[in-house]
Design an enzyme around this catalytic site. Structure first.
Site, PDB file in Angstrom:
ATOM      1  N   SER A 300       0.813  -1.212   0.000  1.00 24.06           N
ATOM      2  CA  SER A 300       0.000   0.000   0.000  1.00 24.06           C
ATOM      3  C   SER A 300       0.850   1.267   0.000  1.00 24.06           C
ATOM      4  O   SER A 300       1.539   1.548  -0.971  1.00 24.06           O
ATOM      5  CB  SER A 300      -0.948  -0.043   1.196  1.00 24.06           C
ATOM      6  OG  SER A 300      -1.923   0.956   1.124  1.00 24.06           O
ATOM      7  N   ASP A 311       9.844   5.567 -10.322  1.00 23.48           N
ATOM      8  CA  ASP A 311       9.347   6.160 -11.570  1.00 23.48           C
ATOM      9  C   ASP A 311       9.974   7.517 -11.856  1.00 23.48           C
ATOM     10  O   ASP A 311      10.149   7.900 -13.019  1.00 23.48           O
ATOM     11  CB  ASP A 311       7.823   6.307 -11.519  1.00 23.48           C
ATOM     12  CG  ASP A 311       7.114   4.988 -11.757  1.00 23.48           C
ATOM     13  OD1 ASP A 311       7.795   3.949 -11.814  1.00 23.48           O
ATOM     14  OD2 ASP A 311       5.873   4.985 -11.883  1.00 23.48           O
ATOM     15  N   LYS A 325      -0.505  -4.262  -3.184  1.00 25.46           N
ATOM     16  CA  LYS A 325      -1.803  -3.719  -2.761  1.00 25.46           C
ATOM     17  C   LYS A 325      -1.893  -2.280  -3.245  1.00 25.46           C
ATOM     18  O   LYS A 325      -1.286  -1.373  -2.689  1.00 25.46           O
ATOM     19  CB  LYS A 325      -1.960  -3.763  -1.244  1.00 25.46           C
ATOM     20  CG  LYS A 325      -3.291  -3.177  -0.764  1.00 25.46           C
ATOM     21  CD  LYS A 325      -3.352  -3.097   0.749  1.00 25.46           C
ATOM     22  CE  LYS A 325      -4.674  -2.489   1.210  1.00 25.46           C
ATOM     23  NZ  LYS A 325      -4.830  -1.081   0.813  1.00 25.46           N
TER      24      LYS A 325
END
Length: 535
Positions: A300, A311, A325
C-alpha cells in the site's frame, strides 16, 4: 448458508444507502424494468422479523447481522472490510498513532508479564518502573497464571487519560512486592522504529507503518540525523511495512523531492475522479542519494513511496517484489459504532502503473500468493519473478518498469532461507525471554556503560552464553538435531546480540546491531557508493 446469503444481500442495500452518492430509490433499466429499492429496504426488516419470530431455533440477531455483512464483504475485493464496534478502537489506534495507557513494553515469560522497557518519559518511567520488573498485580487483580495473554494484560493497563492504576511488581533480587501508582496518559504508537547514521554519510530510517504522525516523526528523525553528522544519503527501510495513510506517505515523499510539481501518485475509481498528489518543493533536509528497502511484506503506502522514487528516477529500490496492494480504502462510520472500510479507487504510480495484484480468482488464491512466490523460486532468484502484466511503463529517464502486482526492485536481494526455517523460528521465539533472564542488574549496568557504538563493535556472545541459551531453549521444549543447531547458530547469535542491544539502547540498538550484517542493508549501502548510481 442460503439464509446468510439472503441477509447479506439485504444488508448490502442498507450499507449502500448509508454511503455518499447512494443509488436512487427508483431506477429504470435499459429494458424499461422499474427497480424500486424502497421495497427491498422494507424486506430487510421483514426478513429479520420472520427469522426472529418463526425460526426453529433462537438466533442472536447481532451475530447474524455481523456474519451476513462479512459474507457480503467477501464478495468484494480482499481489502474492503467490515469492522465490528468492538474492534474499531484498536484498529483506529494503530492508524491514529496513539492510545491511552501506562507506556510500557512487556513480554510474557512462562506465566508472568515482564517489563522489557518503560517508554522514555512515559508514565511508567516517571513512576519508577524498571526493565525486568515482573507485573504481579494490577489493582486488586492478580495477573499471573497459565491463561495469561497479551490481550488480557493490555485490557488492565489501558484506560482513560488521567485515570490511575496501581501496579505491584516483583523486582529482580528482591523478595517483596513494590507498589506504584501510575497515571495513564496518551501514549504515542511509534511509526519509526529507528533512525541512526551508518558511517559519516548515510542515514538509516526504518518506518514500520504510516500513521497520522509519520510525517512529523520522519522530519524529526531527519533533523536528528542531520545534526549528528554530514548526512548526504538515505536508506529508507520499508520492509514489512503494511501501509496506512496515503497522505502521510506523500507528505514524507515531498521531503525527498527538491523540486515542486513531481507527480508522486494518483488515484482513480469508478465513482471518483483522478486525483493527483505532487511534491511541494519545501525540503528541510536535502538528500543526495536514496535507497528504499522493500520486501514481500511492503504494501500500500509503502509501495506508493517505492513507486514514486523508482518512476521519478529519484533513487534505487533494493530487496524483493512488494506485496501488490494498490487499492484505496475509505472508512465510513455505521450507526451502531461499527465501520465499513470500502475500496473506492486504485493507486497508480507516476508512470501509470497499477501495483495491485489480481484478485479475480477469489480470496484463497489471493492469500496464497506469497506461498506461491516461495514455491516457484521468486524469493530466491530475480529470474523467477512472474511479471503478469507485460505492458511496458517508462520512468522519467526512459527505464522500463512493469506493473500488475507490486514494485519490482532495481537490486534484488534473495531471501535468507534460515529466516523461514522452522527450527530457527522456534528458537527465535525463545530469545526475548532468555535475554530478560540473561540481563541481570550487574550485566545490564556493565554493558550499558559501553555505549551503543562500543557495544556494536566489541561485544560478542561467548560460547558459554550460546550454550546457556541452548540449555534454556531445550528446557522449554525446543527440539533440534546437532545439524540444526550448527546451521542456525550464527543467526541465533545475531538476534541474541540485537535483542540485548534493544534492552540496553531501545529499538535503535536493536536495528543498529541487526543491520550490521543484514544482506539487504549492505546491498543498499553498496548501491549508494556505486559510481553507476544515478539519482
Amino acid at each position: 448458508m442460503p439464509l446468510i446469503i439472503a441477509v447479506s444481500m439485504a444488508l448490502g442495500i442498507v450499507i449502500g444507502m448509508r454511503l455518499p452518492q447512494a443509488a436512487p430509490a427508483v431506477k429504470i433499466s435499459k429494458s424499461g424494468a422499474v427497480h424500486d429499492y424502497r421495497l427491498r429496504e422494507g424486506k430487510i426488516e421483514e426478513l429479520l422479523r420472520y427469522i426472529e419470530a418463526k425460526y426453529v431455533d433462537k438466533v442472536d440477531r447481532d451475530k447474524l447481522v455481523d456474519e451476513a455483512i462479512e459474507k457480503l464483504m467477501s464478495q468484494l475485493d480482499p481489502h474492503s472490510s467490515y469492522i465490528p464496534a468492538s474492534e474499531l478502537e484498536e484498529v483506529n489506534e494503530q492508524l491514529d498513532g496513539k492510545f491511552n495507557g501506562i507506556g510500557v513494553e512487556f513480554l510474557i515469560v512462562k506465566d508472568t508479564a515482564v517489563v522489557v522497557s518503560p517508554m522514555s518519559g512515559g508514565p511508567s518511567e516517571v513512576a519508577g518502573i524498571l526493565p525486568g520488573d515482573k507485573i504481579i498485580k494490577v489493582g486488586d487483580s492478580v495477573i499471573v497464571g497459565e491463561k495469561l495473554s497479551n490481550q488480557r494484560i493490555v485490557s488492565f493497563l489501558r484506560g482513560e487519560k488521567g485515570s490511575k492504576v496501581q501496579l505491584s511488581v516483583l523486582r529482580p533480587g528482591s523478595k517483596k512486592l513494590h507498589q506504584y501508582w501510575i497515571t495513564r496518559d496518551q501514549i504515542p504508537v511509534k511509526s519509526i522504529d529507528a533512525a541512526y547514521m551508518i558511517g559519516e554519510r548515510v542515514g538509516y530510517i526504518r518506518v514500520n507503518r504510516f500513521t497520522a504522525q509519520t510525517d512529523k516523526e520522519f522530519l524529526e528523525s531527519m533533523r536528528i540525523l542531520s545534526e549528528q553528522g554530514h548526512m548526504k544519503d538515505l536508506v529508507l527501510d520499508l520492509r514489512g511495512n503494511p501501509g496506512g495513510y496515503m497522505q502521510m506517505a506523500t507528505n514524507m515523499l515531498s521531503q525527498l523531492f527538491p523540486n515542486k510539481g513531481n507527480l508522486l501518485v494518483y488515484t482513480q475509481g469508478r465513482a471518483s475522479h483522478r486525483a493527483e498528489f505532487n511534491s511541494n518543493g519545501r525540503v528541510f533536509y536535502p538528500i543526495d542519494k536514496i535507497a528504499v528497502l522493500i520486501d514481500e511484506g511492503s504494501a500500500s503506502a509503502s509501495e506508493i513511496v517505492a513507486g514514486a522514487i523508482q518512476d521519478n528516477d529519484r533513487g534505487i529500490i533494493v530487496g524483493r517484489r512488494s506485496f501488490g496492494k494498490g487499492l484505496v480504502q475509505e472508512q465510513y462510520q455505521l450507526s451502531d459504532g461499527s465501520a465499513l472500510r470500502l475500496t473506492i479507487a486504485r493507486y497508480f504510480t507516476p508512470s501509470g502503473r497499477s501495483i495491485q495484484k489480481a484478485y479475480d480468482h477469489g480470496s484463497e488464491e489471493y492469500d496464497r500468493d506469497l506461498e506461491e512466490r516461495f514455491s516457484n523460486g521468486e524469493l530466491l532468484s530475480a529470474n523467477k519473478i512472474n511479471i503478469k502484466d507485460s505492458t511496458k511503463y517508462f520512468t522519467t529517464k526512459g527505464r522500463v518498469v512493469f506493473g500488475g502486482g507490486g514494485i519490482i526492485p532495481d537490486v534484488f536481494v534473495p531471501l535468507d532461507t534460515i529466516q523461514i526455517d522452522d527450527f530457527f523460528l522456534d528458537a527465535r521465539q525463545m530469545i526475548p525471554a532468555f535475554v530478560v533472564k540473561y540481563l541481570d542488574k550487574p550485566k545490564r549496568e556493565q554493558l550499558s556503560k559501553m555505549g551503543l557504538k562500543a557495544f556494536q563493535k566489541k561485544f560478542d556472545l561467548s560460547e558459554q552464553t550460546l550454550n546457556e541459551f541452548k540449555a534454556y531453549a531445550t528446557q522449554n521444549g525446543l527440539r533440534g538435531s546437532a545439524r540444526e543447531w550448527n546451521t542456525t547458530q550464527k543467526e541465533i547469535a545475531r538476534f541474541l546480540k540485537a535483542r540485548i542491544a534493544k534492552h540496553l539502547f531501545d529499538d535503535k540498538g536493536f536495528f543498529t546491531v541487526l543491520n550490521q550484517n543484514d544482506p539487504t542493508v549492505q546491498a543498499a549501502i553498496k548501491s549508494l557508493h556505486s559510481a553507476e548510481f544515478s539519482k
